[in-house]
Write a protein that holds these residues in place. Structure first.
Motif, short mmCIF file in Angstrom:
data_model
loop_
_atom_site.label_atom_id
_atom_site.label_comp_id
_atom_site.label_asym_id
_atom_site.label_seq_id
_atom_site.Cartn_x
_atom_site.Cartn_y
_atom_site.Cartn_z
N HIS A 99 48.30 12.73 103.50
CA HIS A 99 47.06 12.53 104.25
C HIS A 99 46.51 11.13 104.01
O HIS A 99 45.39 10.96 103.56
CB HIS A 99 46.02 13.58 103.86
CG HIS A 99 46.49 14.99 104.09
ND1 HIS A 99 46.57 15.53 105.35
CD2 HIS A 99 46.92 15.93 103.25
CE1 HIS A 99 47.02 16.77 105.26
NE2 HIS A 99 47.25 17.03 104.01
N THR A 100 47.33 10.12 104.29
CA THR A 100 46.89 8.75 104.08
C THR A 100 45.75 8.38 105.03
O THR A 100 45.03 7.43 104.77
CB THR A 100 48.06 7.78 104.32
OG1 THR A 100 48.63 8.03 105.62
CG2 THR A 100 49.14 7.97 103.27
N TYR A 101 45.59 9.12 106.13
CA TYR A 101 44.51 8.82 107.06
C TYR A 101 43.14 9.07 106.44
O TYR A 101 42.13 8.56 106.92
CB TYR A 101 44.66 9.64 108.34
CG TYR A 101 44.61 11.13 108.15
CD1 TYR A 101 43.40 11.82 108.17
CD2 TYR A 101 45.77 11.87 107.95
CE1 TYR A 101 43.35 13.19 108.00
CE2 TYR A 101 45.72 13.24 107.78
CZ TYR A 101 44.52 13.89 107.80
OH TYR A 101 44.46 15.26 107.62
N SER A 104 41.44 5.83 105.59
CA SER A 104 40.81 5.13 106.71
C SER A 104 39.41 5.68 106.99
O SER A 104 38.48 4.92 107.25
CB SER A 104 41.68 5.26 107.97
OG SER A 104 42.94 4.68 107.78
N ASP A 142 45.00 6.64 117.88
CA ASP A 142 45.41 6.46 116.49
C ASP A 142 44.17 6.19 115.64
O ASP A 142 43.33 5.35 115.98
CB ASP A 142 46.38 5.28 116.37
CG ASP A 142 47.73 5.58 117.01
OD1 ASP A 142 48.08 6.77 117.09
OD2 ASP A 142 48.42 4.63 117.44
N LEU A 143 44.08 6.88 114.54
CA LEU A 143 42.90 6.80 113.68
C LEU A 143 42.89 5.49 112.90
O LEU A 143 43.91 5.07 112.35
CB LEU A 143 42.88 7.97 112.70
CG LEU A 143 41.67 8.10 111.78
CD1 LEU A 143 40.40 8.33 112.59
CD2 LEU A 143 41.88 9.24 110.80
N SER A 144 41.73 4.84 112.87
CA SER A 144 41.56 3.63 112.07
C SER A 144 40.11 3.51 111.66
O SER A 144 39.21 4.01 112.34
CB SER A 144 42.00 2.38 112.85
OG SER A 144 41.11 2.12 113.92
N ILE A 165 39.15 15.00 113.90
CA ILE A 165 40.34 14.33 113.36
C ILE A 165 41.39 15.37 113.02
O ILE A 165 41.09 16.40 112.42
CB ILE A 165 39.96 13.53 112.09
CG1 ILE A 165 38.97 12.42 112.44
CG2 ILE A 165 41.21 12.97 111.42
CD1 ILE A 165 38.31 11.79 111.23
N GLY A 168 46.77 11.95 111.78
CA GLY A 168 46.38 10.56 111.92
C GLY A 168 45.80 10.25 113.29
O GLY A 168 45.80 9.09 113.72
N LYS A 169 45.30 11.27 113.97
CA LYS A 169 44.77 11.10 115.32
C LYS A 169 43.28 11.38 115.39
O LYS A 169 42.79 12.33 114.76
CB LYS A 169 45.50 12.02 116.31
CG LYS A 169 46.94 11.64 116.58
CD LYS A 169 47.03 10.39 117.43
CE LYS A 169 48.46 10.09 117.83
NZ LYS A 169 48.55 8.87 118.68
#
Length: 262
Positions: A99-101, A104, A142-144, A165, A168-169
């Motif tokens: 879950h690296t997102y 962000s 794309d999540l940022s 969320i 990663g979206k």
């Protein structure tokens, strides 16, 4: 003893090198190099098997030229492969985090917290919430962190609602959440906190809230609101909860009692 271990060590080292080489190649266009080399090798093997002397002679004569041609034609791919080789962590098998997102989202939450800008982010799990998502604007982006700051940091049409969320979206933004029906909620909690708590009462979602008044970051899940958490606490809880394991629903022990708001 060493003679016994030598063949085992030989196999282990070779397996390790092949695994790491494959992991690097599949992330670049270097697979094209392998395909071309395999075709050449098969052609040479066929020529040897059928004793095609002329073809064998041509292959032997052109071998140095073919190597140089490979280096020239596939120079971009070779460069990428060696760059990846230099950047790779050789003793790190697999992904460090699923879950690296989360990072962000936390970066955006901390930035908005310092600016005293509100934020409402819903991390979806199992419960279907199509009707709530329909109340907002579908993005499927794309999540940022920059996208989240743009949505909540400015007075855009989407900043008042919640964003959804999944992985990663960023599925949707500007969504309206149901307010909590609990009668003993603190009077100081605003609409965002009541909405976060309300969604946690009807779903298994985890909701991150940034207070517009105080900048405090909180999490709502399992019909409870955990108020004013640090970024480290939030990261730990989110990464645990989003693993979807039975024990990950019980995280009260990781939070100080004075930070809970039932």
């Amino acid at each position: 003893m060493y003679n016994i271990l030598r063949p085992i060590l030989d196999v282990v080292v070779l397996t390790f090198l092949l695994y790491k080489s494959y992991a690097i190649v599949v992330k670049t266009n270097g697979i094209q190099i392998i395909k071309a080399a395999v075709i050449v090798a098969i052609s040479y093997a066929v020529a040897v098997l059928l004793k095609l002397q002329t073809v064998i002679w041509i292959f032997n004569a052109l071998a140095p030229v073919l190597l140089i041609a490979f280096a020239i034609v596939f120079q971009p791919e070779l460069r990428k492969m060696f760059l990846k080789l230099g950047q790779s962590q050789w003793f790190a098998f697999g992904s460090r985090s699923k879950h690296t997102y989360v990072d962000s989202v936390l970066i955006a939450a901390e930035m908005l917290s310092k600016q005293k800008r509100g934020m409402l982010a819903v991390f979806m799990r199992h419960t279907k919430m199509d009707d709530i998502i329909q109340s907002g604007t579908k993005l499927n982006a794309d999540l940022s962190s920059s996208l989240l700051v743009t949505i909540f940091g400015m007075d855009t049409p989407l900043h008042d609602g919640a964003c959804f969320i999944q992985g990663g979206k960023l599925i949707a933004a500007g969504c309206f959440l149901p307010l909590s029906e609990q009668y003993d909620i603190k009077k100081t909690f605003g609409t965002r906190h009541r909405a976060a708590l309300g969604l946690s009462e009807i779903s298994d979602a985890v909701v991150l809230v940034v207070s517009e008044e105080t900048g405090a970051m909180s999490l709502a899940y399992d019909s409870k609101l955990h108020y004013d958490l640090s970024a480290t606490e939030i990261t730990k809880i989110l990464e645990n909860l989003l693993e979807i394991t039975p024990e990950s629903y019980n995280m009260e022990d990781t939070i100080d009692e004075h930070k809970k708001a039932d």
